[in-house]
Design an enzyme around this catalytic site. Sequence first.
Site, PDB file in Angstrom:
ATOM      1  N   HIS A 145      34.614  28.228 -41.574  1.00 20.37           N
ATOM      2  CA  HIS A 145      35.721  28.572 -40.419  1.00 20.37           C
ATOM      3  C   HIS A 145      36.596  26.818 -40.454  1.00 20.37           C
ATOM      4  O   HIS A 145      36.037  25.969 -39.662  1.00 20.37           O
ATOM      5  CB  HIS A 145      35.259  29.033 -39.129  1.00 20.37           C
ATOM      6  CG  HIS A 145      35.683  29.454 -38.494  1.00 20.37           C
ATOM      7  ND1 HIS A 145      35.307  29.311 -36.707  1.00 20.37           N
ATOM      8  CD2 HIS A 145      37.339  29.806 -38.174  1.00 20.37           C
ATOM      9  CE1 HIS A 145      36.650  29.928 -36.203  1.00 20.37           C
ATOM     10  NE2 HIS A 145      37.507  29.893 -37.153  1.00 20.37           N
ATOM     11  N   GLU A 157      33.453  25.053 -39.023  1.00 23.15           N
ATOM     12  CA  GLU A 157      32.030  25.427 -39.120  1.00 23.15           C
ATOM     13  C   GLU A 157      31.153  26.357 -40.444  1.00 23.15           C
ATOM     14  O   GLU A 157      32.407  27.291 -40.864  1.00 23.15           O
ATOM     15  CB  GLU A 157      32.055  26.947 -38.133  1.00 23.15           C
ATOM     16  CG  GLU A 157      32.574  26.004 -36.137  1.00 23.15           C
ATOM     17  CD  GLU A 157      32.618  27.134 -35.561  1.00 23.15           C
ATOM     18  OE1 GLU A 157      32.462  26.736 -34.129  1.00 23.15           O
ATOM     19  OE2 GLU A 157      33.569  28.392 -35.884  1.00 23.15           O
ATOM     20  N   ASN A 195      34.281  29.240 -30.196  1.00 26.77           N
ATOM     21  CA  ASN A 195      35.072  30.663 -29.479  1.00 26.77           C
ATOM     22  C   ASN A 195      34.166  30.695 -29.411  1.00 26.77           C
ATOM     23  O   ASN A 195      34.382  31.338 -28.053  1.00 26.77           O
ATOM     24  CB  ASN A 195      36.034  31.219 -30.194  1.00 26.77           C
ATOM     25  CG  ASN A 195      36.658  31.283 -31.070  1.00 26.77           C
ATOM     26  OD1 ASN A 195      37.436  30.167 -30.798  1.00 26.77           O
ATOM     27  ND2 ASN A 195      37.234  32.247 -32.390  1.00 26.77           N
TER      28      ASN A 195
HETATM   29  P1  NAI Z   1      48.376  35.123 -41.833  1.00 28.60           P
HETATM   30  O1  NAI Z   1      48.745  36.353 -41.946  1.00 28.60           O
HETATM   31  O2  NAI Z   1      48.934  33.988 -42.045  1.00 28.60           O
HETATM   32  O3  NAI Z   1      47.579  34.953 -43.793  1.00 28.60           O
HETATM   33  C1  NAI Z   1      47.255  35.869 -44.168  1.00 28.60           C
HETATM   34  C2  NAI Z   1      47.886  36.324 -45.657  1.00 28.60           C
HETATM   35  O4  NAI Z   1      46.218  36.310 -47.010  1.00 28.60           O
HETATM   36  C3  NAI Z   1      49.089  36.926 -46.118  1.00 28.60           C
HETATM   37  O5  NAI Z   1      49.759  35.813 -46.622  1.00 28.60           O
HETATM   38  C4  NAI Z   1      48.395  37.843 -47.193  1.00 28.60           C
HETATM   39  O6  NAI Z   1      49.807  37.703 -47.140  1.00 28.60           O
HETATM   40  C5  NAI Z   1      47.766  37.538 -47.134  1.00 28.60           C
HETATM   41  N1  NAI Z   1      47.108  38.756 -48.237  1.00 28.60           N
HETATM   42  C6  NAI Z   1      45.773  39.707 -47.103  1.00 28.60           C
HETATM   43  N2  NAI Z   1      45.315  41.001 -47.081  1.00 28.60           N
HETATM   44  C7  NAI Z   1      45.173  40.124 -48.762  1.00 28.60           C
HETATM   45  C8  NAI Z   1      44.697  40.680 -49.506  1.00 28.60           C
HETATM   46  N3  NAI Z   1      43.705  41.945 -49.919  1.00 28.60           N
HETATM   47  N4  NAI Z   1      44.301  39.894 -50.537  1.00 28.60           N
HETATM   48  C9  NAI Z   1      44.989  38.664 -51.127  1.00 28.60           C
HETATM   49  N5  NAI Z   1      45.903  38.114 -50.169  1.00 28.60           N
HETATM   50  C10 NAI Z   1      46.098  38.138 -48.879  1.00 28.60           C
HETATM   51  O7  NAI Z   1      46.621  34.259 -41.744  1.00 28.60           O
HETATM   52  P2  NAI Z   1      46.019  33.341 -41.092  1.00 28.60           P
HETATM   53  O8  NAI Z   1      46.471  33.316 -39.264  1.00 28.60           O
HETATM   54  O9  NAI Z   1      46.324  32.587 -41.715  1.00 28.60           O
HETATM   55  O10 NAI Z   1      44.657  33.907 -41.386  1.00 28.60           O
HETATM   56  C11 NAI Z   1      43.930  34.208 -41.983  1.00 28.60           C
HETATM   57  C12 NAI Z   1      42.340  33.824 -41.821  1.00 28.60           C
HETATM   58  O11 NAI Z   1      41.711  33.080 -41.500  1.00 28.60           O
HETATM   59  C13 NAI Z   1      42.182  35.208 -41.444  1.00 28.60           C
HETATM   60  O12 NAI Z   1      40.278  35.469 -41.607  1.00 28.60           O
HETATM   61  C14 NAI Z   1      41.655  35.160 -40.031  1.00 28.60           C
HETATM   62  O13 NAI Z   1      41.513  35.335 -38.395  1.00 28.60           O
HETATM   63  C15 NAI Z   1      41.198  33.350 -40.079  1.00 28.60           C
HETATM   64  N6  NAI Z   1      41.945  32.435 -39.979  1.00 28.60           N
HETATM   65  C16 NAI Z   1      42.661  32.028 -38.672  1.00 28.60           C
HETATM   66  C17 NAI Z   1      43.281  30.884 -37.932  1.00 28.60           C
HETATM   67  C18 NAI Z   1      43.554  30.835 -37.099  1.00 28.60           C
HETATM   68  O14 NAI Z   1      44.544  30.520 -35.910  1.00 28.60           O
HETATM   69  N7  NAI Z   1      45.457  31.790 -37.601  1.00 28.60           N
HETATM   70  C19 NAI Z   1      42.020  29.959 -37.483  1.00 28.60           C
HETATM   71  C20 NAI Z   1      40.722  30.028 -38.047  1.00 28.60           C
HETATM   72  C21 NAI Z   1      40.480  31.358 -38.910  1.00 28.60           C
END
Ligand code: NAI
Length: 523
Positions: A145, A157, A195
């Site tokens: 994480h 994490e 969190n």
């Molecule tokens: P985001 O929406 O910016 O990016 C997600 C990306 O994954 C998108 O580009 C999307 O097209 C792609 N995607 C979706 N389904 C897919 C699949 N089946 N195969 C390949 N690509 C796929 O989201 P973000 O913010 O980057 O978050 C991603 C992960 O990280 C989530 O699990 C989130 O909970 C976790 N996370 C986010 C944080 C944040 O502050 N944004 C902090 C820590 C963890």
Amino acid sequence: MAAALSREATVAVIGAGAMGSGIAQVVAQAGHSVRLFDTRIGAAERARDAIGQTLAGLAAKGRIDAVAASEATARIAPIHALGDCVSAGLVVEAIVEDLETKRGLLRELEVIVPRTAILASNTSSLSITALAAGMKSPGRIVGMHFFNPVPLMELVEVISGLATDPEVADTVHATAIAWGKQPVHAKSTPGFIVNRCARPFYGEALRLLAERAADAGTLDALMREAGGFRMGAFELMDLIGNDVNFAVTRSIWEAHFHDPRYAPSLLQQERVAAGYLGRKSGRGFFDYGTDAARPVARTETARPAPARVVLHGEPGIAAPLVARIARAGIAVDRQAPQTAFPDGVMAIGDAWLALSDGRPATVRAAATGTRNLVLFDLALDYGSCARLAVACADGCDSAAFAASVGALQAAGIAVSRLDDAAALAVLRTVAMLANEAADAVTMGIASAGDVDVAMRKGVNYPRGPLEWADAIGVGRVREAIANLAAHYGEDRYRLAPLIERRQAGAGSLAGAFGGAASGKVAT
Ligand code: NAI
């Protein structure tokens, strides 16, 4: 201790959004070949190009070597089929936060990558145990994480689910260190460390606002200028988004079977219902319109400095505050302790000025027969704090209050008066953060050292909650929480058994259960 993944190993990053791009950048800068995949056409290429620009910009400013920057960018290869992960030694997924979508991806990956490859998820809220369930080799599924923005935030994490092989978690831990990060080990549990243990920071601020102890701008200023936090809870919730912050609180509360300790706030729910989401909607707890005024903390008007303060007993942690008052030219006379104030009290004219013990001033005044009682709040550093909260008993006369305020102002401290709230603002928040952290340690979610590192590095707290409790005295934290519990009669303020035990045994909290942080210890 397991070794880090070899620099020769290829790392695949799935999902090229905010987190995936940051992770790809860090991994490429650490020297690995990176395969970057996203289902959105062109997203991986765009992410690689953006990383290239970021790194070139850093090189232009002389922050990194120009050759290293272009080599790192060149190591990132966008791929268009998961099958191209075939040689990966580690896969980090950062796709959409949905259990079934993530499980589907992991199921596909486990038959593509080598048997020895590690499959890591960057999930911030899903159970690693649930992600691994039904996999062919659940032992190699682990949480990794990262925090946003990944290149700047040191904390990682490393989350172990029920089936995670300890060696896999150790390898990921060592690998994060090799990538310049500060990893901590944690058990898969709702909210992991940060969190979960950060909930009281928001929850207590919301409770104080709900009780109209002060307005949001004043409470924020106290957290920054007395507590040493980088941001107050309300500006932080506005930055995160009230919808997001409310949803995280709610999911942690629900995941803990509605434990009142995590109960969401009606005040925040109202903000969400109104569309007051924070900065992104132009309004949250504060107004972000172009001509909106910045929040101003309510500050007491200037009062004359008293000529003399009589210090009864030892001031303990407030000694630097007494020294400041003395340096301001106010005579400080010492006299014998008062039985009602074993922790010391300052007599200023008709006023009694003491550090809060968690009871409201009015309740403590009645219990001690001290009508003109003024309480001050905890500060991270009484020797340098710019602001301090005070509360006075309902019966306190205005001259006595003014004398107390004048003494603090003479020492160069802005004074914000709260309505007579139990444990004021900083003491209440720090005590509840330590209480939550102590419970996480008791439940084996993480070591005491790792909890402290996680809170310093993940949310920039000026001190880990457990080392903070040790610094002000475990007994003081115990007393504050016991008094909050007595005042509210709510299970929300129940004392963590570890605090009771450490106080009884005169032990430290930060050293609890072999508290040394795993991995690199912050300097
Ligand atoms: P985001 O929406 O910016 O990016 C997600 C990306 O994954 C998108 O580009 C999307 O097209 C792609 N995607 C979706 N389904 C897919 C699949 N089946 N195969 C390949 N690509 C796929 O989201 P973000 O913010 O980057 O978050 C991603 C992960 O990280 C989530 O699990 C989130 O909970 C976790 N996370 C986010 C944080 C944040 O502050 N944004 C902090 C820590 C963890």
